[in-house]
Structures are given as structure tokens and as C-alpha cells.
Design a protein around this motif. Structure first.
Motif, mmCIF file in Angstrom:
data_model
loop_
_atom_site.group_PDB
_atom_site.id
_atom_site.type_symbol
_atom_site.label_atom_id
_atom_site.label_comp_id
_atom_site.label_asym_id
_atom_site.label_seq_id
_atom_site.Cartn_x
_atom_site.Cartn_y
_atom_site.Cartn_z
ATOM 1 N N ASP A 187 0.833 -1.209 0.000
ATOM 2 C CA ASP A 187 0.000 0.000 0.000
ATOM 3 C C ASP A 187 0.867 1.259 0.000
ATOM 4 O OD1 ASP A 187 -2.427 -1.292 -0.039
ATOM 5 O OD2 ASP A 187 -2.705 -1.244 2.141
ATOM 6 N N ALA A 188 1.912 1.255 0.798
ATOM 7 C CA ALA A 188 2.811 2.414 0.900
ATOM 8 C C ALA A 188 3.508 2.673 -0.435
ATOM 9 C CB ALA A 188 3.838 2.180 2.005
ATOM 10 N N GLU A 189 3.894 1.588 -1.102
ATOM 11 C CA GLU A 189 4.558 1.724 -2.404
ATOM 12 C C GLU A 189 3.596 2.273 -3.454
ATOM 13 O OE1 GLU A 189 7.581 1.514 -5.319
ATOM 14 O OE2 GLU A 189 7.577 1.664 -3.143
ATOM 15 N N ILE A 190 2.354 1.791 -3.422
ATOM 16 C CA ILE A 190 1.332 2.288 -4.355
ATOM 17 C C ILE A 190 1.079 3.780 -4.130
ATOM 18 C CG2 ILE A 190 -1.152 2.207 -4.871
ATOM 19 C CD1 ILE A 190 -0.953 -0.857 -4.497
ATOM 20 N N GLU A 191 0.966 4.179 -2.881
ATOM 21 C CA GLU A 191 0.729 5.599 -2.562
ATOM 22 C C GLU A 191 1.919 6.464 -2.983
ATOM 23 O OE1 GLU A 191 -0.519 6.035 1.499
ATOM 24 O OE2 GLU A 191 -2.234 4.690 1.241
ATOM 25 N N ARG A 192 3.136 5.926 -2.839
ATOM 26 C CA ARG A 192 4.332 6.664 -3.274
ATOM 27 C C ARG A 192 4.299 6.883 -4.791
ATOM 28 N NH1 ARG A 192 8.862 5.982 -5.752
ATOM 29 N NH2 ARG A 192 8.519 3.753 -6.099
ATOM 30 N N ILE A 193 3.910 5.839 -5.524
ATOM 31 C CA ILE A 193 3.852 5.926 -6.988
ATOM 32 C C ILE A 193 2.774 6.916 -7.432
ATOM 33 C CG2 ILE A 193 3.250 4.625 -9.078
ATOM 34 C CD1 ILE A 193 4.632 2.176 -7.698
ATOM 35 N N ILE A 194 1.630 6.900 -6.742
ATOM 36 C CA ILE A 194 0.536 7.835 -7.074
ATOM 37 C C ILE A 194 0.989 9.270 -6.837
ATOM 38 C CG2 ILE A 194 -1.768 8.644 -6.394
ATOM 39 C CD1 ILE A 194 -2.494 5.724 -5.820
ATOM 40 N N LYS A 195 1.660 9.525 -5.704
ATOM 41 C CA LYS A 195 2.126 10.882 -5.390
ATOM 42 C C LYS A 195 3.165 11.355 -6.411
ATOM 43 C CE LYS A 195 1.062 10.727 -0.467
ATOM 44 N NZ LYS A 195 1.578 10.554 0.905
ATOM 45 N N GLU A 196 3.991 10.420 -6.887
ATOM 46 C CA GLU A 196 4.966 10.760 -7.934
ATOM 47 C C GLU A 196 4.250 11.163 -9.223
ATOM 48 O OE1 GLU A 196 7.751 7.660 -8.698
ATOM 49 O OE2 GLU A 196 8.991 8.108 -6.936
ATOM 50 N N ALA A 197 3.186 10.409 -9.549
ATOM 51 C CA ALA A 197 2.410 10.712 -10.768
ATOM 52 C C ALA A 197 1.723 12.075 -10.640
ATOM 53 C CB ALA A 197 1.377 9.608 -11.008
ATOM 54 N N ILE A 198 1.227 12.389 -9.444
ATOM 55 C CA ILE A 198 0.587 13.697 -9.204
ATOM 56 C C ILE A 198 1.609 14.814 -9.389
ATOM 57 C CG2 ILE A 198 -0.414 15.180 -7.412
ATOM 58 C CD1 ILE A 198 -1.856 12.672 -6.316
ATOM 59 N N ALA A 199 2.787 14.638 -8.799
ATOM 60 C CA ALA A 199 3.850 15.649 -8.910
ATOM 61 C C ALA A 199 4.268 15.836 -10.365
ATOM 62 C CB ALA A 199 5.052 15.232 -8.057
ATOM 63 N N GLU A 200 4.351 14.738 -11.112
ATOM 64 C CA GLU A 200 4.747 14.796 -12.522
ATOM 65 C C GLU A 200 3.710 15.541 -13.357
ATOM 66 O OE1 GLU A 200 6.950 14.191 -16.041
ATOM 67 O OE2 GLU A 200 7.480 14.200 -13.914
ATOM 68 N N ARG A 216 4.110 19.182 -12.622
ATOM 69 C CA ARG A 216 5.367 19.703 -13.223
ATOM 70 C C ARG A 216 5.145 20.010 -14.697
ATOM 71 N NH1 ARG A 216 9.254 18.245 -16.287
ATOM 72 N NH2 ARG A 216 8.455 16.135 -16.555
ATOM 73 N N LYS A 217 4.463 19.084 -15.403
ATOM 74 C CA LYS A 217 4.189 19.285 -16.829
ATOM 75 C C LYS A 217 3.261 20.474 -17.057
ATOM 76 C CE LYS A 217 4.838 14.555 -18.500
ATOM 77 N NZ LYS A 217 4.153 13.368 -19.101
ATOM 78 N N ALA A 218 2.372 20.705 -16.108
ATOM 79 C CA ALA A 218 1.416 21.816 -16.238
ATOM 80 C C ALA A 218 1.994 23.131 -15.738
ATOM 81 C CB ALA A 218 0.135 21.477 -15.468
ATOM 82 N N GLY A 219 3.229 23.096 -15.259
ATOM 83 C CA GLY A 219 3.874 24.305 -14.767
ATOM 84 C C GLY A 219 3.355 24.740 -13.416
ATOM 85 N N LYS A 220 2.829 23.808 -12.641
ATOM 86 C CA LYS A 220 2.287 24.118 -11.308
ATOM 87 C C LYS A 220 3.201 23.561 -10.229
ATOM 88 C CE LYS A 220 -2.530 24.088 -12.876
ATOM 89 N NZ LYS A 220 -3.860 23.471 -12.719
ATOM 90 N N SER A 221 2.858 23.853 -8.988
ATOM 91 C CA SER A 221 3.673 23.386 -7.862
ATOM 92 C C SER A 221 3.625 21.867 -7.765
ATOM 93 C CB SER A 221 3.163 24.008 -6.560
ATOM 94 O OG SER A 221 3.799 23.400 -5.456
ATOM 95 N N THR A 222 4.790 21.268 -7.634
ATOM 96 C CA THR A 222 4.868 19.804 -7.539
ATOM 97 C C THR A 222 4.460 19.298 -6.154
ATOM 98 O OG1 THR A 222 7.217 19.983 -6.996
ATOM 99 C CG2 THR A 222 6.649 19.585 -9.307
ATOM 100 N N THR A 223 4.200 20.232 -5.241
ATOM 101 C CA THR A 223 3.753 19.826 -3.896
ATOM 102 C C THR A 223 2.221 19.724 -3.815
ATOM 103 O OG1 THR A 223 3.726 22.121 -3.135
ATOM 104 C CG2 THR A 223 5.761 20.870 -2.779
ATOM 105 N N SER A 224 1.541 20.025 -4.933
ATOM 106 C CA SER A 224 0.081 19.935 -4.956
ATOM 107 C C SER A 224 -0.357 18.503 -4.648
ATOM 108 C CB SER A 224 -0.450 20.360 -6.327
ATOM 109 O OG SER A 224 -1.845 20.147 -6.385
#
Length: 405
Positions: free
Chosen positions: A232-245, A248-256
Motif C-alpha cells: 500500500d505504501a509503495e502504491i501511494e508513493r507511486i501515485i504521489k509521484e504521478a501527481i507531482a509529474e 510539473r508538466k502543467a507548470g504548477k507546484s509539484t507539492t500539490s
């Protein structure tokens, strides 16, 4: 204009109809629940208690049996509720039948007296003389109106008797059906109760076989939960990485904490959200063995099981289908775990765990109900799909999204 008697009758019939409809709706809802539990028991017997499952561990057998016992208890409860509602309906019908019989008897007596009186003065000559003996035209007109009203009243009384007679016949028919339905429910519940008693004895026997070494079994359950938590922790880490990415592509804060959506992704997300409660099951046949959230272990109630989704027991080599159109965000391969598929639907993600085969790859576009893989079957013959739904990085209860889960 309606006279008082007719108004009272129509009011009683209307109130009676509303009451019957309300009770009928309750019975329909209870019957739907009863059929659901019966179907679930059939699925359980087929998927968890077939001859192919004899090599299962004691822990799995106890878990399966505990689930089955809960479903059977629910079936007994809803059947009892149905029988009790029928008892109330039968009593209400019997009271209404008694009341109608009294009303009918009174009406028939009054009608009989009216007919006799009418017969004695029914000749046309009597009516003509009654009119001609009027002192003036106004009195003659009133007498004519009286004759008409008396005739109309006779017809109304006849209609009242006919209406009450038909209502009485309907109630008697309903009463016979209700008593038959209740007898059938009571008989079915006796059989279900006997099955429950057998299952409880079997459950106690299995628990007895592990009680002397319960701490060892509890340790295994805790270890399994730790492994699930790790995934579960690994899945959540991957999801948060995808959100940050995406940000980043949209030029917004990667901490969103949420995905940055393109116009097309926004449409997909809205469509996904509009299908809440209507999404298809990810497998053709299955029962939810472990529900969303935190629950006690049936082996050791002091041990808690946490689930970020649901675990669906299904048939061997069951095909796994996408519950909605989207894109393959990632095919996850974690050490000591079977493949996991992550599909993205705007800012929603569906996750399919414990697969033996995967038929798609990262970046692929998938359609609703498209087969994306097959469920892994373990050495004990158990096929279990773990299924989760996330909104951004937060897990949601799949039972709120999947149709009749």
C-alpha cells in the motif's frame, strides 16, 4: 356532490391503499435483500467451498467460514423481518375484514329497508299524485328533486355495497397469499437456521484446532498485514509521484496534492464521478471477502486487518476487466508480490492487485470492460483480486462505486 357515507368510504379506501403500497414497498425491499443474500451464499459455496479448495490453510478456511456465517445470519435476519412484516399485514387485513363485514351488514340492512319502502311507493301513479298534490310550482319542483335524489341515493348505496364486497374479496385473497408466503418464509428460515448451526459447529471445531497455537497464527496474520501495508505504501508513493509529474508538466507546484488535469482528463474524471454506484465489477463472478477499512481478524479479534480497497474471491484464472475507460498509468512489479495494474481516469485511479497475467502495458488506452489481466490462484486453490479506487492520493470505498457491491 358526494354524501357523507360515500366520502368516508372513499377516504378509508384511499388510506388503506396508501398503507398497502407502503407495506408492499417494504416487502419488495426486504425480498430484494433476501434474494441478494441467497445469491451471495450460492457464490460463496461455488467460489470458496468447492472440492477444489480442500488444500486451503486452516486460517483461510476459518476466514471463509466466518464470512459465510455472517451472510447466513443476515439472511436469517432479513427473512425474520419479512415474516414479522407479513404478520403485521395479516393482522391489519384481518381487522379490516372484520370492519368491512360489519359495515357491509349495516349497509345491506339499510338498503333492504330502503328497497321495501321504495317498493311500497313505486307506482308511477303514486309519484304523479305526489307531484300533482303540490300547492304550487315551486313545491312541485322540490318534490321532483326529492324523487331524483332518493333514486340517486339508492344507486349510491348499491355502489357502496358492491365496492365493499369487492374490497372484502380482495382482502380475503391477499390474506390467503400472505399466510402462504409467511409459512414458506418460516419453513425456509428453519432450514437456514439448521445450516447456520452446522457451520458454527464446524467453525468452533476449526478454531479448536488452532487455539493451542493461536499466537503463532496471529503472528502470521500480522506478518501478512505488514506485507499488505508495505505494498500500500509503495502504491501511494507511486501515485504521489504521478501527481507531482502531472503538476510539473502543467507548470504548477509539484507539492500539490491533486492531479493537474488537461481538458480531456477533466471530462474523463467527470464521467467517472457521474458513474458512482454504477461501475461494473472487475471480475465476472466474485464475492467481497475483505471489505474496505479496518476490521477485526476472525482468527484473533485483537488483531486488526486494514484494507485500502476490497479483496474479491473469484474463480480460478478469472479475467480481470477495467471498470472504466482510462490509461495504463503503470504496471507495478514489487518484490515478493504479484503484478499490479494502475489505471488512471482523470484524477481517479483504479488498482488491480494479485494478477498472474497482464495483457496491457504502460501508456495503453483501455476501454470499460476491457480485459487487462488474469487473477493469480495460490497453491490452496484460492483466487483473490485486491481492488482499490483512489481520488488523487486518497483511497475510497469501492463498495460506493461498484454496482451492488
Amino acid at each position: 356532490m358526494l354524501n357523507k357515507s360515500t366520502f368516508i368510504l372513499l377516504s378509508c379506501l384511499l388510506l388503506s391503499s396508501i398503507s398497502v403500497l407502503a407495506q408492499s414497498d417494504k416487502q419488495k425491499a426486504l425480498e430484494a435483500k433476501r434474494l441478494k443474500f441467497q445469491q451471495e451464499l450460492k457464490q460463496l459455496n461455488s467460489l470458496l467451498f468447492s472440492d477444489q479448495k480442500k488444500e486451503k490453510s486452516v486460517v483461510s478456511l476459518i476466514e471463509d467460514l466466518s464470512y459465510k456465517v455472517n451472510v447466513r445470519r443476515n439472511l436469517i435476519k432479513v427473512t425474520n423481518d419479512q415474516a414479522n412484516l407479513l404478520t403485521r399485514e395479516i393482522n391489519a387485513n384481518q381487522n379490516e375484514i372484520s370492519s368491512l363485514r360489519k359495515q357491509l351488514s349495516t349497509l345491506k340492512e339499510e338498503y333492504s329497508q330502503m328497497i321495501v319502502k321504495s317498493y311500497k311507493s313505486k307506482s308511477e301513479q303514486s309519484r304523479v299524485m305526489f307531484l300533482l298534490s303540490s300547492e304550487d310550482f315551486k313545491q312541485a319542483y322540490k318534490r321532483l328533486q326529492y324523487i331524483k335524489q332518493y333514486t340517486d341515493f339508492q344507486k349510491e348505496q348499491g355502489d357502496l355495497i358492491k365496492g365493499k364486497t369487492l374490497k372484502l374479496q380482495e382482502l380475503n385473497t391477499d390474506l390467503i397469499r400472505q399466510k402462504k408466503d409467511k409459512d414458506q418464509l418460516v419453513a425456509e428460515n428453519r432450514i437456514t437456521q439448521k445450516e447456520l448451526e452446522k457451520e458454527l459447529k464446524e467453525q468452533e471445531k476449526l478454531m479448536g484446532s488452532i487455539r493451542s497455537n493461536l499466537s503463532s497464527y496471529s503472528s502470521k496474520i500480522k506478518k501478512t498485514q505488514q506485507e499488505i501495508d508495505r505494498i500500500d505504501a509503495e502504491i501511494e508513493r507511486i501515485i504521489k509521484e504521478a501527481i507531482a509529474e502531472s503538476n510539473r508538466k502543467a507548470g504548477k507546484s509539484t507539492t500539490s496534492k491533486g492531479f493537474a488535469l488537461t481538458p480531456k482528463a477533466e471530462i474523463i474524471a467527470k464521467n467517472f464521478a457521474s458513474n458512482k454506484g454504477k461501475l461494473p465489477w472487475p471480475v465476472e463472478r466474485g464475492v467481497v471477502k475483505v471489505r474496505y477499512g479496518t476490521q477485526r481478524s476472525p482468527i484473533d479479534p485483537t488483531v486488526q486487518i486494514k484494507s485500502n480497497g476490497v479483496r474479491i474471491a473469484t474463480e480460478k484464472n478469472a479475467q480481470v476487466k477495467a471498470v472504466f475507460e482510462g490509461e495504463v498509468s503503470k504496471v507495478i512489479l514489487i518484490k515478493n508480490s504479484n503484478p499490479i495494474v494502475m489505471l488512471r481516469h482523470g484524477n481517479y485511479i483504479t488498482i488491480y492487485r494479485n494478477l498472474s497475467k497482464v495483457y496491457i502495458k504502460q501508456g495503453d488506452k483501455v476501454n470499460r470492460n476491457q480485459v487487462i489481466g488474469a487473477v493469480f490462484t495460490d497453491s490452496g486453490g484460492e483466487s483473490m483480486l485486491a481492488f482499490s479506487i483512489y481520488k488523487d492520493s486518497k483511497p475510497e470505498n469501492p463498495a460506493s462505486w461498484i454496482y451492488k457491491m
